[in-house]
Each structure stands twice: as C-alpha cells, then as structure tokens.
Design an enzyme around this catalytic site. Structure first.
Site, PDB file in Angstrom:
ATOM      1  N   GLY A 115      21.394  70.738  63.011  1.00  0.00           N
ATOM      2  CA  GLY A 115      22.254  69.857  62.247  1.00  0.00           C
ATOM      3  C   GLY A 115      21.804  69.782  60.808  1.00  0.00           C
ATOM      4  N   GLU A 152      26.383  74.397  60.181  1.00  0.00           N
ATOM      5  CA  GLU A 152      24.993  74.200  60.587  1.00  0.00           C
ATOM      6  C   GLU A 152      24.648  74.999  61.844  1.00  0.00           C
ATOM      7  OE1 GLU A 152      22.463  72.844  59.083  1.00  0.00           O
ATOM      8  OE2 GLU A 152      23.499  71.870  57.425  1.00  0.00           O
ATOM      9  N   GLU A 201      21.595  77.669  61.601  1.00  0.00           N
ATOM     10  CA  GLU A 201      20.357  77.383  62.308  1.00  0.00           C
ATOM     11  C   GLU A 201      20.219  78.093  63.644  1.00  0.00           C
ATOM     12  OE1 GLU A 201      19.554  73.177  62.445  1.00  0.00           O
ATOM     13  OE2 GLU A 201      19.620  73.013  60.260  1.00  0.00           O
ATOM     14  N   PRO A 209      17.476  52.896  59.158  1.00  0.00           N
ATOM     15  CA  PRO A 209      16.894  53.434  57.915  1.00  0.00           C
ATOM     16  C   PRO A 209      15.604  54.230  58.135  1.00  0.00           C
ATOM     17  CG  PRO A 209      17.556  51.170  57.580  1.00  0.00           C
ATOM     18  CD  PRO A 209      17.714  51.444  59.046  1.00  0.00           C
ATOM     19  N   GLU A 246      12.454  79.010  64.892  1.00  0.00           N
ATOM     20  CA  GLU A 246      12.888  79.560  66.168  1.00  0.00           C
ATOM     21  C   GLU A 246      14.047  78.734  66.706  1.00  0.00           C
ATOM     22  OE1 GLU A 246      11.014  80.448  70.631  1.00  0.00           O
ATOM     23  OE2 GLU A 246       9.726  79.616  69.076  1.00  0.00           O
TER      24      GLU A 246
END
Length: 151
Positions: A49, A65, A69, A87, A118
């Site tokens: 992500g 993404e 990735e 937060p 990986e």
C-alpha cells in the site's frame, strides 16, 4: 498585511498539519493465499500500500501500489475492511489508511526495490502476526475476523 499573513498561516496549516491519506491492501490470490511485502526501512513484513497521489481515487491507488510493490494486477476490490486514523499508527507521520481486500492475479515481482525487498504469498495461518509493520497486525486481525471497522 496582517490579514494576508493570517491567510498564509492558514494555508501552511492546511498543507503541513493535515493527515495524509493512504491505502493498505490485502491482496488475495485465487488459491486464498495473501501477499505481504517486506519493507526495506525496518525489515518487517507488511501489507502492500501507500499514499494516495494527487488526482487519484482509492481504486487507482490500489492498482498502482499493487503493481509497484508486488507486480500483481488488481482484478477487483472485494470489500472495505476498515479505516484506520490513530495518529500513532504510522511512526513517520499522521496518516489515515483505507484498508481493502482485493482479488489479484499475476506473478509476484517487486518493482519498487527502494521500498520493498521481497514479496511473498502466505496462507492465512502462516502470516507472521505480532511481527507486522505499523498497525498491520490490527488490520490483518480485523480482516481475518471478518470485521469492518473505523478506528
């Protein structure tokens, strides 16, 4: 001049002091395995992500993404699993994460080698829960328990 300075301060506050929106993806292969990525910055496994780029919607970010990735292609977003806004969930900055489950296909191949070392498919029982990066342990547990959450 004083009023102009207040507008400039307000604009800086909007840009600098607002949470960043991102996604986490639970990529599910046709055999039910879930693909995780190993992060270069801390060596931990995590969900793929990243941040939503200007002009993107969530599905476009998920597609991009995943490709960067994992090398995988988005077939469809199955469901919204949750929205995570604590937060402290990301040690780098305040971010709001939209977690989705996605059906994916293709061959696993890391393309963004600066962020990911990986990518690997795990059966749900093999996922290293308790050792995932950021708040991905909570995200994965919510998913595996079938929960949809706003946290």
């Amino acid at each position: 001049m004083n009023q102009l300075w207040r507008y400039v301060q307000a604009a800086i506050g909007v840009i600098v002091r607002h949470p960043i929106t991102g996604t986490s993806i639970i990529p599910v292969l046709s055999d039910g395995r879930i693909v995780l990525v190993q992060r270069r910055d801390n060596g931990k496994w995590s969900l793929p992500g990243g941040m939503v780029d200007w002009g993107e919607d969530i599905p476009t970010t998920v597609r991009r993404e995943l490709a960067e990735e994992t090398g995988l292609e988005l077939v469809k977003i199955n469901r919204l699993v949750g929205v995570y806004s604590d937060p402290g969930r990301d040690p780098r900055f305040h971010s709001i994460c939209v977690l989705v489950e996605a059906v994916v296909n293709g061959t696993i191949q890391v393309r963004d080698t600066l962020e990911v070392s990986e990518a690997r498919a795990f059966s749900p029982g093999e996922i290293p829960l308790g050792e995932l990066s950021h708040d991905h342990d909570q995200q994965m547990r919510d998913y595996l328990n079938g929960i949809t959450i706003v946290a």
